[in-house]
Design a protein around this motif. Sequence first.
Motif, short mmCIF file in Angstrom:
data_model
loop_
_atom_site.label_atom_id
_atom_site.label_comp_id
_atom_site.label_asym_id
_atom_site.label_seq_id
_atom_site.Cartn_x
_atom_site.Cartn_y
_atom_site.Cartn_z
N PRO A 8 34.68 33.66 65.31
CA PRO A 8 34.36 32.31 65.05
C PRO A 8 32.99 32.08 64.29
O PRO A 8 31.99 32.79 65.08
CB PRO A 8 34.70 31.61 66.33
CG PRO A 8 34.45 32.78 67.47
CD PRO A 8 34.90 34.19 66.59
N ALA A 9 32.92 31.40 63.65
CA ALA A 9 31.41 30.84 63.02
C ALA A 9 30.79 29.85 64.18
O ALA A 9 31.29 28.89 64.61
CB ALA A 9 31.53 30.43 61.69
N VAL A 10 29.56 30.16 64.36
CA VAL A 10 28.85 29.31 65.24
C VAL A 10 28.18 28.33 64.59
O VAL A 10 28.14 26.94 64.83
CB VAL A 10 27.59 30.02 66.13
CG1 VAL A 10 26.92 29.20 66.93
CG2 VAL A 10 28.41 31.14 66.87
N GLN A 11 27.68 28.87 63.33
CA GLN A 11 26.95 27.64 62.39
C GLN A 11 26.94 28.28 60.97
O GLN A 11 26.88 29.48 60.73
CB GLN A 11 25.53 27.36 62.56
CG GLN A 11 24.51 28.32 62.64
CD GLN A 11 24.15 28.52 61.19
OE1 GLN A 11 24.16 27.76 60.42
NE2 GLN A 11 23.60 29.89 60.81
N VAL A 12 27.44 27.47 60.01
CA VAL A 12 26.99 27.67 58.56
C VAL A 12 26.41 26.42 58.15
O VAL A 12 26.87 25.28 58.24
CB VAL A 12 28.43 28.02 57.91
CG1 VAL A 12 28.26 28.33 56.61
CG2 VAL A 12 29.18 29.27 58.63
N THR A 46 15.24 23.97 46.30
CA THR A 46 15.94 25.52 46.18
C THR A 46 16.55 25.54 47.52
O THR A 46 15.83 25.08 48.62
CB THR A 46 14.70 26.49 46.35
OG1 THR A 46 14.06 26.34 44.98
CG2 THR A 46 15.22 27.91 46.50
N SER A 47 17.82 26.09 47.52
CA SER A 47 18.51 26.26 49.00
C SER A 47 19.01 27.77 49.28
O SER A 47 19.02 28.50 48.35
CB SER A 47 19.71 25.41 48.98
OG SER A 47 19.51 24.13 48.84
N ARG A 48 18.94 28.09 50.53
CA ARG A 48 19.30 29.16 51.05
C ARG A 48 20.47 29.00 52.30
O ARG A 48 20.21 28.02 52.93
CB ARG A 48 18.30 30.03 51.82
CG ARG A 48 16.89 30.33 50.61
CD ARG A 48 15.83 31.16 51.52
NE ARG A 48 14.61 31.21 50.43
CZ ARG A 48 13.33 31.75 50.74
NH1 ARG A 48 13.34 32.07 52.04
NH2 ARG A 48 12.58 31.96 49.94
N VAL A 49 21.34 30.13 52.33
CA VAL A 49 22.39 29.63 53.20
C VAL A 49 22.19 30.74 54.53
O VAL A 49 21.94 31.77 54.31
CB VAL A 49 23.68 30.09 52.51
CG1 VAL A 49 24.94 29.92 53.16
CG2 VAL A 49 23.75 29.09 51.41
N TYR A 50 22.71 30.04 55.67
CA TYR A 50 22.67 30.79 57.00
C TYR A 50 24.06 30.86 57.53
O TYR A 50 24.85 29.65 57.42
CB TYR A 50 21.60 30.16 57.80
CG TYR A 50 20.20 30.36 57.32
CD1 TYR A 50 19.36 31.59 57.66
CD2 TYR A 50 19.67 29.58 56.43
CE1 TYR A 50 18.23 31.88 57.26
CE2 TYR A 50 18.34 29.67 55.97
CZ TYR A 50 17.54 30.89 56.50
OH TYR A 50 16.23 31.06 56.01
N ALA A 51 24.45 31.88 58.14
CA ALA A 51 25.75 31.81 58.83
C ALA A 51 25.73 32.71 60.17
O ALA A 51 25.21 33.90 59.90
CB ALA A 51 26.93 32.37 57.95
N THR A 52 26.23 32.03 61.11
CA THR A 52 26.06 32.83 62.54
C THR A 52 27.40 32.98 62.96
O THR A 52 28.09 31.95 62.95
CB THR A 52 25.06 32.04 63.47
OG1 THR A 52 23.76 31.97 62.76
CG2 THR A 52 25.10 32.69 64.67
N VAL A 167 31.68 31.02 53.51
CA VAL A 167 31.09 32.29 53.91
C VAL A 167 31.90 32.54 55.16
O VAL A 167 32.18 31.87 55.97
CB VAL A 167 29.80 31.83 54.40
CG1 VAL A 167 29.01 33.35 55.07
CG2 VAL A 167 28.75 31.45 53.31
N GLN A 168 32.27 33.87 55.02
CA GLN A 168 33.36 34.22 55.97
C GLN A 168 33.09 35.76 56.55
O GLN A 168 32.86 36.66 55.92
CB GLN A 168 34.88 34.17 55.60
CG GLN A 168 35.28 32.60 55.24
CD GLN A 168 36.83 32.94 54.91
OE1 GLN A 168 37.29 33.49 53.99
NE2 GLN A 168 37.70 31.96 55.57
N LEU A 169 33.15 36.36 57.69
CA LEU A 169 33.08 37.43 58.17
C LEU A 169 34.32 38.03 58.59
O LEU A 169 34.93 37.12 59.48
CB LEU A 169 32.04 37.49 59.48
CG LEU A 169 31.70 38.64 60.07
CD1 LEU A 169 31.33 39.66 59.36
CD2 LEU A 169 30.92 38.45 61.30
N SER A 170 34.73 39.19 58.30
CA SER A 170 35.94 39.98 58.72
C SER A 170 35.81 41.36 59.42
O SER A 170 34.54 41.90 58.63
CB SER A 170 36.74 40.05 57.40
OG SER A 170 37.90 40.78 57.84
#
Length: 315
Positions: A8-12, A46-52, A167-170
Motif C-alpha cells: 500500500p502507498a502511504v503517500q504519493v 519545476t516539480s519532483r515526485v515522491y512516493a512512500t 507510480v506503483q511498486l510491485s
Amino acid sequence: MTYGDSPPAVQVGWTDSATPKKAYPQDDDTNVPLRTWQDDSGKSHTSRVYATYDLSAYEGKKIYSANVFLQKRSVADCSKRAVEIWRTKPVTSTPTWNRPAAPLAKLGEILTPVQFCPGATITFDVGAAVQDAVAHRQRYITFEIRVPEQHESDASYSRGLHPYRGVQLSTQFNSMPQIDSAHLYNGGLPCTQLKPYPRIGGFARTLQAVGTDVDEYDQGSVTTEVAIWPKANPDARHVYSPWSKKCFFTHDRTAPTVTSSNYPADTTGEWGPAGVPGIFTFSGNRNKDVAGFEYSWSELGAHACSASGDYGQWE
C-alpha cells in the motif's frame, strides 16, 4: 513458490519550486507533474515526485525482486526522455520543495527516447533497496522521481504521470518457513535445554519437528532438516534428514456395477423420463471384500473416517 504483491502507498505527491513551502498530494484527477513549465504569468515551475510505501507486511519474508512502474499520460517531446529514481529517507507525508526528503542513493535512470508515446510505462528495478529496507526492519520506503539535474530546467523533458496509476511498486516475495518450537521432540520426549537430558536410543531415537508456512500454496510442501552435533564439539555438525521407512498399500481400482431399470445408461444421448424417481442398483459382482457402497453427485469423501489430534491423523 514466489508471490506477487503491491504494497500500500502511504503517500504519493509532488513538489513545486514556485510554491516552495507547499506540498501537493496526488488526487485522482490531476496528472502528476514530472516537469518544468511556465504559468500564464511567465513564472517557472519545476516539480519532483515522491512516493512512500508500507513494507510492514514483508517482515519475516524473503524479497526476490521489486519494481517501480511509472505510467505516463502526457509527454512534451517523444524524442527526449531522462528520468531518475532515488531512494530517500522515509517520509509519511508529501514533502515540500524547501524541505525535500533527504536522498540516500540513486537507484537508476533512463535516458533513451520514448518508443511508445505518450502512454509508455517506465520500469525501475528497486529490488536491492526493498530487500535492504526489509532486512533492517524499516516499515516505510520512499522514492524520489525526477528529471536529471542537467535536463531539469528544460521543458522538453517534461512528463505527466497518470493520476491514479502514475507510480506503483510491485514485489515478488516468499514467506520464510517457521519451526513450531512447541512441537520439538527427542524420541517422543519434549525438547529441553535443562538437565537431566532425555536419553534416547534403540527404537526411540527419532528427532521430530513441525514446520509451518503462512503462504497458502506452500503449506503442504514444507520439509525440514535436523542438524546434530556433540555438545562439546559444535563444529562436528551433521545434517540428519534420511528417508522414512517404506510403506505399502493396495490400490483397488475395480468399480462397482451400476444399473437402472428406468434410467438406462446414456448411450443414445437422451436423458431418462422427467419427473420419475430413478431406481439404481449397485453390485459388488460377488466380491466378498465389498462391505457397502457410497454415492454422490460430485466427489466421494472418505467414508466413515474422522481426523483427530493436532495434525489431522486419520482414524
